[in-house]
Design a protein around this motif. Structure first.
Motif: not given
Length: 221
Positions: A77-105
């Motif tokens: 999904a990254l136009d030009e993969p970078t280590p920071s971009g990969l880590f940001a995507a790994m983090v974003r998976q969770w920020t999206d879930e927490f913001q959409e579904a709460g912090f239960a899991s």
């Protein structure tokens, strides 16, 4: 594969992972798993003769495999993969879930480790193997992005460790602040570990110096 397309055994493993990441191992019962999976209770003994311990271990193994496979999706999904971009995507998976579904899991592998590392050796071993299954593709991705091989595996461990710690703090605070912080602060450090980067043709090139206030932070949440 969608949940409805899974067979009863696969649904129970998936459901166990979902319940463990919400309630922990101790509070997750076999009956609850069967109900969540929409499977007959009698099928538990058939598919998991080793009982709850076997089911938990398989759920942890599934979670490790899932996390490892997500790495390729993040990179694609990254136009030009970078280590920071990969880590940001790994983090974003969770920020999206927490913001959409709460912090239960949270992370089922972490939950199983907390509950069982001292009490159930097979589950501790399964958790260690799951983290390794996740760490390996992250390290391989870092190497492909120009990080020296001898640093890739330790840096992958740093990324996963920072993410897991930030998940714990985020759930305690009911806020994504910790996740945002690790992505923002670790991004430049991760990009700085590259000795080469890959051009459009895949050939190595020396990474360009980031513009003031940009560049290394571009992959942060």
């Amino acid at each position: 594969m969608a949940v409805s397309e899974r067979g009863p055994r696969e649904r129970m493993v998936f459901s166990a992972a979902q319940l463990i990441r919400r309630d922990g191992v101790t509070a997750t019962g076999m009956r609850e798993v069967a109900a969540h999976a929409g499977a007959p209770r009698g099928s538990l003994q058939h598919y998991f003769p080793g009982g709850k311990e076997q089911l938990v271990n398989e759920a942890v193994d599934w979670a490790g495999g899932y996390a490892g496979k997500r790495v390729a999706r993040f990179l694609a999904a990254l136009d030009e993969p970078t280590p920071s971009g990969l880590f940001a995507a790994m983090v974003r998976q969770w920020t999206d879930e927490f913001q959409e579904a709460g912090f239960a899991s949270g992370c089922p592998v972490a939950a199983a480790t907390v509950d069982c590392a001292e009490s159930t050796e097979s589950t501790r071993t399964a958790a260690a193997a799951a983290f390794a299954r996740w760490n390996r593709p992250v390290a391989e991705a870092l190497t492909d992005m120009g990080v020296p091989a001898e640093r890739a595996e330790p840096l992958a461990t740093v990324m996963i460790s920072a993410l897991e710690g930030a998940l714990l703090i985020a759930r305690a605070e009911r806020d994504v602040r910790a996740l945002t912080a690790v992505a923002h602060e670790l991004g430049p450090f991760l990009d700085g570990a590259r000795t080469t980067s890959r051009g459009a043709t895949g050939s190595p090139r020396t990474p360009a110096a980031p513009e003031p206030g940009r560049g290394a932070r571009s992959g942060s949440v």
